[in-house]
Write an enzyme that holds these catalytic residues in place. Structure first.
Site, mmCIF file in Angstrom:
data_model
loop_
_atom_site.group_PDB
_atom_site.id
_atom_site.type_symbol
_atom_site.label_atom_id
_atom_site.label_comp_id
_atom_site.label_asym_id
_atom_site.label_seq_id
_atom_site.Cartn_x
_atom_site.Cartn_y
_atom_site.Cartn_z
ATOM 1 N N CYS A 113 0.816 -1.231 0.000
ATOM 2 C CA CYS A 113 0.000 0.000 0.000
ATOM 3 C C CYS A 113 0.843 1.272 0.000
ATOM 4 C CB CYS A 113 -0.964 0.002 1.182
ATOM 5 S SG CYS A 113 -2.089 -1.400 1.176
ATOM 6 N N HIS A 247 -3.154 7.273 2.542
ATOM 7 C CA HIS A 247 -3.557 5.975 1.997
ATOM 8 C C HIS A 247 -4.982 5.667 2.450
ATOM 9 C CE1 HIS A 247 -3.941 1.861 1.031
ATOM 10 N NE2 HIS A 247 -3.715 1.402 2.244
ATOM 11 N N ASN A 277 -10.167 -0.349 0.088
ATOM 12 C CA ASN A 277 -8.705 -0.235 0.069
ATOM 13 C C ASN A 277 -8.180 -0.817 -1.245
ATOM 14 O OD1 ASN A 277 -5.956 -0.445 0.421
ATOM 15 N ND2 ASN A 277 -6.073 -1.243 2.516
HETATM 16 N N1 COA Z 1 -18.348 -8.383 10.177
HETATM 17 C C1 COA Z 1 -18.770 -8.629 11.428
HETATM 18 N N2 COA Z 1 -17.944 -8.914 12.437
HETATM 19 C C2 COA Z 1 -16.625 -8.939 12.166
HETATM 20 C C3 COA Z 1 -16.116 -8.711 10.878
HETATM 21 C C4 COA Z 1 -17.035 -8.428 9.860
HETATM 22 N N3 COA Z 1 -16.658 -8.175 8.594
HETATM 23 N N4 COA Z 1 -14.772 -8.795 10.914
HETATM 24 C C5 COA Z 1 -14.440 -9.089 12.176
HETATM 25 N N5 COA Z 1 -15.557 -9.183 12.932
HETATM 26 C C6 COA Z 1 -15.682 -9.475 14.344
HETATM 27 C C7 COA Z 1 -14.483 -10.206 14.894
HETATM 28 O O1 COA Z 1 -14.611 -11.599 14.677
HETATM 29 C C8 COA Z 1 -14.554 -9.857 16.349
HETATM 30 O O2 COA Z 1 -15.530 -10.676 16.967
HETATM 31 P P1 COA Z 1 -15.285 -11.204 18.456
HETATM 32 O O3 COA Z 1 -15.220 -9.987 19.324
HETATM 33 O O4 COA Z 1 -16.500 -12.037 18.666
HETATM 34 O O5 COA Z 1 -14.016 -11.987 18.409
HETATM 35 C C9 COA Z 1 -15.083 -8.426 16.361
HETATM 36 O O6 COA Z 1 -15.713 -8.240 15.061
HETATM 37 C C10 COA Z 1 -14.034 -7.378 16.536
HETATM 38 O O7 COA Z 1 -12.965 -7.695 15.660
HETATM 39 P P2 COA Z 1 -11.709 -6.764 15.515
HETATM 40 O O8 COA Z 1 -10.740 -7.343 14.540
HETATM 41 O O9 COA Z 1 -11.216 -6.413 16.889
HETATM 42 O O10 COA Z 1 -12.397 -5.463 14.887
HETATM 43 P P3 COA Z 1 -11.797 -4.046 14.641
HETATM 44 O O11 COA Z 1 -12.586 -3.020 15.309
HETATM 45 O O12 COA Z 1 -10.289 -4.030 14.841
HETATM 46 O O13 COA Z 1 -12.046 -3.850 13.084
HETATM 47 C C11 COA Z 1 -10.845 -3.971 11.018
HETATM 48 C C12 COA Z 1 -11.462 -4.752 12.163
HETATM 49 C C13 COA Z 1 -10.193 -4.957 10.060
HETATM 50 C C14 COA Z 1 -11.914 -3.178 10.307
HETATM 51 C C15 COA Z 1 -9.777 -3.007 11.594
HETATM 52 O O14 COA Z 1 -8.921 -3.686 12.470
HETATM 53 C C16 COA Z 1 -8.951 -2.367 10.543
HETATM 54 O O15 COA Z 1 -9.448 -1.603 9.746
HETATM 55 N N6 COA Z 1 -7.628 -2.612 10.548
HETATM 56 C C17 COA Z 1 -6.708 -2.044 9.619
HETATM 57 C C18 COA Z 1 -6.945 -2.649 8.305
HETATM 58 C C19 COA Z 1 -6.171 -2.025 7.218
HETATM 59 O O16 COA Z 1 -6.375 -0.881 6.944
HETATM 60 N N7 COA Z 1 -5.282 -2.777 6.601
HETATM 61 C C20 COA Z 1 -4.546 -2.395 5.481
HETATM 62 C C21 COA Z 1 -3.525 -1.398 5.824
HETATM 63 S S1 COA Z 1 -2.537 -1.097 4.448
#
Ligand code: COA
Length: 320
Positions: A113, A247, A277
């Site tokens: 990215c 980004h 993304n």
């Molecule tokens: N729909 C519903 N629930 C979901 C889900 C989805 N698409 N994806 C994950 N969950 C659940 C998880 O299983 C977890 O459940 P649990 O509490 O029962 O275990 C809960 O939601 C929380 O998960 P978590 O990973 O802590 O959520 P979060 O608030 O961190 O959000 C992302 C997840 C991926 C949206 C976030 O971490 C993110 O945006 N990270 C950066 C990603 C990124 O930009 N990457 C590229 C960078 S170049």
């Protein structure tokens, strides 16, 4: 007089097929509400059958060339940032040359990215060393081909697309062009984000994996720090910028970066809601959107920070 590396045209392309949150909710256990709340994303675009990364890059380049008032024959270099090339070789850059019909230096850059920032640095180097006069700098990604469509933690985030700029040497526009770049990576953080395969390991492209929360934390910290640092090298601060074009990974991440930097939301270009993304394509896509809707004007100072797999990160500060 100092040679400047100036953006003289922008272009972008998104495939016609749109994948909504509602459609995703029929594929994995998720909901429109969850995706909007955690990421701000509501749609992403997906390649048509037979469409490739180089096809998207060509479409973005054609638009950037038209915006700059050039034809392909006026170009003598191309740098394409991508992690999802059509094939291992030749590069997407040479495929774009073939399809558009020009010659000159051509290379792909792999920095996930952060790829577009590394590509800008490469092209800037070519221009400053006299290796080229007018270069297409492109970010193009077919993320839908490496996403694990059974993993709701990642498949909701990504989309396909391409963005391009014409970067050229100019000695007549002293205030415009690239002022500063910052590039960095820490391979020790590789286990946080990547694919679980590749040509020399699994003979496949592999599927994307990510530690979402940790990547989020690194994204906020490192993109904010990269912005401040890069501006400081030219004796500027965030108060001087007209636009923050970070980004486009997650709208919440961009909000946090802006808050940490005390940049008002009105100065942030946020296009991730409608394309997700798109990795290396995200910054040139957002830039092109803001140029075409009239927000970004010649003379505006722009900070562009990025972070991606590697982890890689960096920033570019330029006057459009
Ligand atoms: N729909 C519903 N629930 C979901 C889900 C989805 N698409 N994806 C994950 N969950 C659940 C998880 O299983 C977890 O459940 P649990 O509490 O029962 O275990 C809960 O939601 C929380 O998960 P978590 O990973 O802590 O959520 P979060 O608030 O961190 O959000 C992302 C997840 C991926 C949206 C976030 O971490 C993110 O945006 N990270 C950066 C990603 C990124 O930009 N990457 C590229 C960078 S170049």
């Amino acid at each position: 007089m100092t040679k400047r590396s100036v953006i003289s045209g922008t272009g972008s392309y998104l495939p016609a097929k749109i994948l909504t949150n509602e459609a995703l909710a029929r594929m994995v256990d998720t909901s429109d509400e969850w995706i909007r709340e955690r990421t701000g994303i509501h749609t992403r675009h997906i390649l048509a059958e037979g469409e490739t990364t180089s096809d998207m890059a060509v479409a973005a380049c054609e638009r950037a060339l038209a915006a700059a008032g050039y034809s392909a024959g006026d170009i003598d270099g191309i740098v394409v940032a991508t992690s999802t090339p059509d094939c291992s070789m030749p590069s997407v850059a040479t495929k774009v040359q073939q399809k558009l019909g020009f010659t000159g230096a051509a290379v792909d850059v792999s920095a996930a990215c952060t790829g577009f920032i590394y590509a800008l640095a490469t092209a800037h180097g070519w221009l400053q060393m006299g290796l080229a006069q007018r270069v297409l700098v492109v970010g193009a990604e077919a993320m839908s081909k490496i996403v694990n469509w059974n993993d709701r933690g990642t498949c909701i985030l990504f989309g396909d697309g391409a963005g391009a700029v014409v970067l050229e040497v100019s000695e007549n526009k002293p205030k415009r062009g690239i002022h500063a770049l910052f590039l960095h990576a820490n391979g020790a953080l590789a286990p946080l984000l990547g694919t679980d395969g590749g040509v020399a390991s699994s003979q496949t492209a592999g599927h994307l994996f990510m530690s979402g929360q940790e990547v989020f934390r690194h994204g906020v910290e490192k993109m904010a720090a990269a912005t401040t640092h890069t501006l400081s090298t030219i004796d500027k601060t965030v108060a001087d910028i007209d636009w923050l074009i970070a980004h486009q990974a997650n709208a919440r991440m961009i909000q946090k970066i802006a808050k940490n930097l005390s940049v008002p939301e009105e100065k942030c270009v946020v296009t991730v809601p409608f394309h997700g993304n798109t990795s290396a394509a995200s910054i040139p896509l957002a830039l092109d959107t803001a140029v075409r809707d009239g927000r970004v004007q010649p003379g505006h100072l722009i900070a562009m920070p990025a972070l991606g797999a590697g982890l890689t990160w960096g920033a570019c500060v330029l006057t459009y």
